[in-house]
Design a protein around this motif. Structure first.
Motif, PDB file in Angstrom:
ATOM      1  N   UNK A  97       0.833  -0.987   0.061  1.00  0.00           N
ATOM      2  CA  UNK A  97      -0.039  -0.107   0.026  1.00  0.00           C
ATOM      3  C   UNK A  97       0.860   1.384   0.028  1.00  0.00           C
ATOM      4  N   UNK A  98       0.557   2.253  -0.793  1.00  0.00           N
ATOM      5  CA  UNK A  98       1.299   3.441  -0.818  1.00  0.00           C
ATOM      6  C   UNK A  98       1.252   4.270   0.276  1.00  0.00           C
ATOM      7  N   UNK A  99       2.774   4.689   0.800  1.00  0.00           N
ATOM      8  CA  UNK A  99       2.670   5.515   2.063  1.00  0.00           C
ATOM      9  C   UNK A  99       2.935   4.508   3.394  1.00  0.00           C
ATOM     10  N   UNK A 100       3.037   3.222   3.083  1.00  0.00           N
ATOM     11  CA  UNK A 100       3.149   2.637   4.459  1.00  0.00           C
ATOM     12  C   UNK A 100       4.530   2.066   4.838  1.00  0.00           C
ATOM     13  N   UNK A 101       4.786   2.147   6.061  1.00  0.00           N
ATOM     14  CA  UNK A 101       6.172   1.977   6.441  1.00  0.00           C
ATOM     15  C   UNK A 101       5.793   0.491   7.469  1.00  0.00           C
ATOM     16  N   UNK A 102       6.946  -0.301   7.874  1.00  0.00           N
ATOM     17  CA  UNK A 102       6.623  -1.375   8.708  1.00  0.00           C
ATOM     18  C   UNK A 102       5.536  -1.181   9.858  1.00  0.00           C
ATOM     19  N   UNK A 103       5.797   0.100  10.438  1.00  0.00           N
ATOM     20  CA  UNK A 103       5.130   0.285  11.448  1.00  0.00           C
ATOM     21  C   UNK A 103       3.540   0.689  11.328  1.00  0.00           C
ATOM     22  N   UNK A 104       3.344   1.374  10.291  1.00  0.00           N
ATOM     23  CA  UNK A 104       1.747   1.444   9.779  1.00  0.00           C
ATOM     24  C   UNK A 104       1.134   0.508   9.381  1.00  0.00           C
ATOM     25  N   UNK A 105       1.979  -0.316   8.545  1.00  0.00           N
ATOM     26  CA  UNK A 105       1.372  -1.449   8.042  1.00  0.00           C
ATOM     27  C   UNK A 105       0.838  -2.441   8.991  1.00  0.00           C
ATOM     28  N   UNK A 106       1.565  -2.448  10.189  1.00  0.00           N
ATOM     29  CA  UNK A 106       1.221  -3.083  11.271  1.00  0.00           C
ATOM     30  C   UNK A 106       0.114  -2.452  12.167  1.00  0.00           C
ATOM     31  N   UNK A 107       0.300  -1.080  12.310  1.00  0.00           N
ATOM     32  CA  UNK A 107      -0.778  -0.446  12.983  1.00  0.00           C
ATOM     33  C   UNK A 107      -2.206  -0.442  12.401  1.00  0.00           C
ATOM     34  N   UNK A 108      -2.192  -0.497  11.004  1.00  0.00           N
ATOM     35  CA  UNK A 108      -3.574  -0.325  10.348  1.00  0.00           C
ATOM     36  C   UNK A 108      -4.156  -2.023  10.058  1.00  0.00           C
ATOM     37  N   UNK A 109      -3.390  -2.762  10.790  1.00  0.00           N
ATOM     38  CA  UNK A 109      -3.908  -4.332  10.655  1.00  0.00           C
ATOM     39  C   UNK A 109      -3.827  -4.897   9.297  1.00  0.00           C
ATOM     40  N   UNK A 110      -2.794  -4.369   8.485  1.00  0.00           N
ATOM     41  CA  UNK A 110      -2.630  -4.938   7.164  1.00  0.00           C
ATOM     42  C   UNK A 110      -1.799  -6.179   7.266  1.00  0.00           C
ATOM     43  N   UNK A 111      -0.846  -6.016   8.363  1.00  0.00           N
ATOM     44  CA  UNK A 111      -0.036  -7.349   8.339  1.00  0.00           C
ATOM     45  C   UNK A 111      -0.815  -8.607   8.888  1.00  0.00           C
ATOM     46  N   UNK A 112      -1.592  -8.086   9.951  1.00  0.00           N
ATOM     47  CA  UNK A 112      -2.677  -9.272  10.529  1.00  0.00           C
ATOM     48  C   UNK A 112      -3.527  -9.676   9.503  1.00  0.00           C
ATOM     49  N   UNK A 113      -3.981  -8.940   8.660  1.00  0.00           N
ATOM     50  CA  UNK A 113      -4.966  -9.479   7.298  1.00  0.00           C
ATOM     51  C   UNK A 113      -4.178 -10.273   6.608  1.00  0.00           C
ATOM     52  N   UNK A 114      -2.889  -9.962   6.216  1.00  0.00           N
ATOM     53  CA  UNK A 114      -2.077 -10.991   5.422  1.00  0.00           C
ATOM     54  C   UNK A 114      -1.806 -12.224   6.083  1.00  0.00           C
ATOM     55  N   UNK A 115      -1.500 -12.276   7.074  1.00  0.00           N
ATOM     56  CA  UNK A 115      -1.321 -13.306   8.281  1.00  0.00           C
ATOM     57  C   UNK A 115      -2.540 -14.241   7.975  1.00  0.00           C
ATOM     58  N   UNK A 116      -3.761 -13.553   8.280  1.00  0.00           N
ATOM     59  CA  UNK A 116      -4.965 -14.332   8.227  1.00  0.00           C
ATOM     60  C   UNK A 116      -5.282 -15.175   6.794  1.00  0.00           C
ATOM     61  N   UNK A 117      -4.713 -14.773   5.973  1.00  0.00           N
ATOM     62  CA  UNK A 117      -4.655 -15.276   4.732  1.00  0.00           C
ATOM     63  C   UNK A 117      -3.683 -16.578   4.298  1.00  0.00           C
ATOM     64  N   UNK A 118      -2.662 -16.477   5.037  1.00  0.00           N
ATOM     65  CA  UNK A 118      -1.482 -17.343   4.594  1.00  0.00           C
ATOM     66  C   UNK A 118      -1.810 -18.719   5.062  1.00  0.00           C
ATOM     67  N   UNK A 119      -1.493 -19.538   4.260  1.00  0.00           N
ATOM     68  CA  UNK A 119      -1.486 -20.975   4.436  1.00  0.00           C
ATOM     69  C   UNK A 119      -0.055 -21.773   4.309  1.00  0.00           C
ATOM     70  N   UNK A 120       0.169 -22.781   4.855  1.00  0.00           N
ATOM     71  CA  UNK A 120       1.242 -23.270   4.859  1.00  0.00           C
ATOM     72  C   UNK A 120       1.590 -23.621   3.162  1.00  0.00           C
TER      73      UNK A 120
END
Length: 294
Positions: A97-120
Motif C-alpha cells: 500500500x502506498x505510504x506505508x512503513x513497517x510500523x503503519x502496516x502493522x498499526x492499520x491491521x494490514x500485516x494481520x490481514x495478510x497473516x490471516x490469509x496465509x496457508x502453509x
C-alpha cells in the motif's frame, strides 16, 4: 424383374454399404469421445496445477502496490510480477500500500490481514524502507531499531504459519549527482534488512543493489523513462507534468519485477522452479557500472 446376376450384385453391395455406415459412425463416436477425454484431462491438469501452486503474498509500500486509476501511469513492480509466473498457477496476493512503513502496516491491521490469509506453503515477500526512513513524515517514520524488530516479527510470524519469508532491501530511488553518479538513497535501512536475513537464515533479494545496477547502467538521463517523469499534457492525471524519482512508470515496474524474478530464480527455492522460462528480460545494460561504490 431383375436378372439373377443383378440380384447377386445387390445382395453383395447392400451389406458393404451398411458396414461402411456402421464403421463411420463408430469412428466418429470414438473420435468425439477421445476429444472430450483430452479436453477433460487438460482441464483436470490445469485445476491440479492451480491447486498445487502456492500463493505469493506481497507486503510493502508504493513501489510494489496496485495503483488506483487516478494514479496511473504510476505502476508498482508487484503489478508486473505475474508475468514471471505465467502459466504456472502461482497466485499473487499484492497487499502492498502506498505510504506505508513497517510500523503503519502493522498499526492499520494490514500485516494481520495478510497473516490471516496465509496457508502453509505460501511465500511472503517483504520490502519496506522508503517510508520507514522518512524522518520528516512522523505519520510513517520508523526508527531503525523498530524497523529491525518489525522485520523480525514479519519473518517469525510468517514462518509460524508455515510460509517462506523472503526479505527484499528497498528498491533504489533515482538520485544522481552533478557528475552523473548514482547516490544511495536509504541510509542504514538496507543493511538492517541484510542483517536480519543473515542472522535468521532468511532468503534475501538485494533489490537495492539490483535496482542501483539497473539505474547506473541506464544513466542519469535514460533512467527517467523508468520513473514517473511526465511532460505537461502527457497524462490527464498530471496535466502539469511530474518529476517523480521514487515511483515507477510501467517500464520501470517491469524492470524491477524482472530483477525480483531473477533474484527468486537465484534463490533455488521450490518457487524458483515455477518461474517461466526464459525469465522476463532484464533492463541492466551491458558494460556499464554495476552499482555506485560503497
Amino acid at each position: 424383374m431383375p436378372s439373377p446376376a443383378q440380384s447377386t450384385v445387390a445382395a453383395q453391395s447392400t451389406p458393404d454399404a451398411g458396414h461402411r455406415d456402421f464403421y463411420a459412425r463408430l469412428i466418429g463416436s470414438i473420435l468425439m469421445r477421445t476429444i472430450l477425454l483430452v479436453l477433460w484431462l487438460m482441464a483436470l491438469s490445469d485445476d491440479a496445477l492451480a491447486d498445487g501452486a502456492p500463493t505469493l503474498r506481497l507486503a510493502g509500500d508504493s513501489t510494489i502496490a496496485i495503483k488506483r486509476a487516478e494514479k496511473r501511469p504510476e505502476t508498482g513492480w508487484g503489478e508486473a510480477l505475474g508475468e514471471a509466473f505465467a502459466g504456472s498457477g502461482v497466485k499473487i496476493d499484492n497487499r502492498a500500500m502506498n505510504g506505508r512503513s513497517t510500523r503503519t502496516f502493522i498499526e492499520e491491521g494490514r500485516w494481520q490481514a495478510l497473516l490471516d490469509a496465509v496457508v502453509a506453503g505460501d511465500y511472503v515477500l517483504i520490502q519496506f524502507g522508503h517510508n520507514d526512513q522518512s524522518q520528516n513524515k512522523p505519520d510513517r517514520y520508523t526508527p531503525p531499531a523498530d524497523y529491525r524488530r518489525n522485520l523480525e516479527r514479519f519473518v517469525d510470524q510468517a514462518r509460524e504459519r508455515g510460509a517462506t519469508a523472503i526479505l527484499l532491501t528497498p528498491v533504489a530511488r533515482r538520485r544522481f549527482d552533478q557528475n552523473g553518479t548514482l547516490l544511495h538513497s536509504h541510509g542504514e535501512y538496507p543493511d538492517l534488512v541484510r542483517a536480519v536475513a543473515a542472522e535468521r537464515g532468511v532468503a534475501l533479494i538485494d533489490l537495492e543493489r539490483r535496482s542501483e545496477a539497473v539505474l547506473a547502467s541506464q544513466g542519469a538521463e535514460d533512467s527517467k523513462q523508468l520513473f514517473l517523469w511526465l511532460r505537461p499534457g502527457d497524462s490527464a492525471n498530471y496535466p502539469d507534468g511530474l518529476q517523480d524519482d521514487t515511483h515507477f512508470a510501467p517500464l520501470g515496474a517491469r524492470c524491477m519485477a524482472a530483477e525480483v524474478a531473477d533474484g527468486l530464480s537465484a534463490l533455488k527455492l521450490p518457487l524458483s522452479r515455477m518461474l517461466r522460462r526464459p525469465l522476463p528480460t532484464r533492463c541492466l545494460r551491458a558494460n556499464e557500472p554495476a552499482s555506485p561504490p560503497r
